[in-house]
Write an enzyme that holds these catalytic residues in place. Sequence first.
Site, PDB file in Angstrom:
ATOM      1  N   ASP A 155     -42.075   1.981   9.271  1.00 37.89           N
ATOM      2  CA  ASP A 155     -40.812   2.543   8.798  1.00 37.89           C
ATOM      3  C   ASP A 155     -40.331   1.790   7.563  1.00 37.89           C
ATOM      4  O   ASP A 155     -40.523   0.570   7.430  1.00 37.89           O
ATOM      5  CB  ASP A 155     -39.763   2.456   9.909  1.00 37.89           C
ATOM      6  CG  ASP A 155     -38.462   3.151   9.535  1.00 37.89           C
ATOM      7  OD1 ASP A 155     -38.511   4.093   8.721  1.00 37.89           O
ATOM      8  OD2 ASP A 155     -37.406   2.743  10.044  1.00 37.89           O
ATOM      9  N   GLU A 158     -38.462  -1.456   7.779  1.00 35.32           N
ATOM     10  CA  GLU A 158     -39.190  -2.676   8.100  1.00 35.32           C
ATOM     11  C   GLU A 158     -39.664  -3.416   6.854  1.00 35.32           C
ATOM     12  O   GLU A 158     -40.106  -4.549   6.936  1.00 35.32           O
ATOM     13  CB  GLU A 158     -40.408  -2.339   8.974  1.00 35.32           C
ATOM     14  CG  GLU A 158     -40.034  -1.977  10.387  1.00 35.32           C
ATOM     15  CD  GLU A 158     -39.388  -3.146  11.124  1.00 35.32           C
ATOM     16  OE1 GLU A 158     -39.935  -4.260  11.080  1.00 35.32           O
ATOM     17  OE2 GLU A 158     -38.328  -2.951  11.731  1.00 35.32           O
ATOM     18  N   ASP A 190     -40.076   2.073  14.883  1.00 35.20           N
ATOM     19  CA  ASP A 190     -40.397   1.284  13.686  1.00 35.20           C
ATOM     20  C   ASP A 190     -41.872   1.348  13.316  1.00 35.20           C
ATOM     21  O   ASP A 190     -42.219   1.205  12.138  1.00 35.20           O
ATOM     22  CB  ASP A 190     -40.004  -0.179  13.908  1.00 35.20           C
ATOM     23  CG  ASP A 190     -38.501  -0.345  14.097  1.00 35.20           C
ATOM     24  OD1 ASP A 190     -37.748   0.329  13.378  1.00 35.20           O
ATOM     25  OD2 ASP A 190     -38.091  -1.137  14.964  1.00 35.20           O
TER      26      ASP A 190
END
Length: 423
Positions: A155, A158, A190
């Site tokens: 993601d 991140e 994520d």
Amino acid sequence: METRLEVRLREPNPLFTRWLERWLREAERRQQKSQFRLRQALESLRSYPLPLSSGRDCSILRGFGGTLCQLIDEELRQHRGLQLAPQEDVARAQYEQQVQEVVRQVQEQQTVHQKRLVKPRKPTKKDLAELAAQEERVRQVEMKPGAFQLLLLVDTQETSGKNKRVLDQTRSYLESLGARHEVRRLTIGDFLWVAQDSEGNELVLPYIIERKRMDDLASSIRDGRFHEQKHRLQQSGLRNIIYLVEDYGDNEQLGLPLDSLQQALANAKVQTGVQVVRTENHFRSMSYLAAMSRSLGQIFANKRLYSVDRGQIDKCSCLLMDSQLGLLKFRALYEDSAKNAQLTVREVFVQQLLQLHSLSLERAMAIVERYPTPRCLLEAYEVGLDPKQARLLLSSIPCGPLERPLGDKISQCLHEFYTTHFR
């Protein structure tokens, strides 16, 4: 394109006009002063486009005083006493007949005009993009063994980091560990893995990871994000949900006691079946992801993968020893898991309950199983219950695998919340 019609009668009030003309002639012959007021009233009446029912209705026009309106009403009563057609009925019949004729003519003209001018609209880029997206979602995808590669999706949150002065080392760690990855915006989780073929099709492996540092975990529990995220992950259709939890230094000054955080993770593992993986730091987390990529590559290398809808995912086999697996398309997961996606009343009710103190996902789901919408709950409060019974209505609802009752305290809080009228 809408057409605005305006229909005007040639003589909307023939009886009133005839009487005014007669009275005006008499006043002119006798040279009375009333002739000026009658002439003004006659001009106003001829200019007015709608039928009038009585002398009282005429008072809205110039020149019509109380005496003249009364004279018209008396004349109208005499006229009706002779059983002649009322003024308003004659005018209304004429009005309706002319309206129908005009409407018929306009409809005929529009039909002819549309047949001549209607041309197929050239689709815009947005139309073409929506059509392509719809076709892509319904198109069946099949990937044979060895005809695809696994890709770890990261993601964008991140890699950006909350503090711009501190660069996030996610990409550099993954590159150094040899993990094939790509940074994208994900609407849920994520990290996740997709199988990519040569034609660009992407199927999502049934694994999704939510990475949290201990201080972020404490913050999400305090503001309710932890339960809301856990609920959305469970609704995603991906069976294997993993919480990757990193230590934050010595795990001090987290905002919540360490025992409370560990208890929350244990509850999530036992009650909802999510997996919890603890790591010492960020590098260890990325090492875990790289090892997962290698393991999944070996597991899925000789399997046949095919696309299924979210509603069919529960009917498909999910055993890793099977030779074929039904998986979701990445586009479908991305669109269906977006926070702004259209939610059902039941899903909104669950999210609303999760915002209340002491209400976990298991308790919220237990309430919604019994009362699917707020309206159902309010109706239950109102049907034949005294105040004490209403406050304890939810107390005996079993929650979680152990089926423990919801309890009197939470039941009373919910009753107060949903029955209090705010001003």
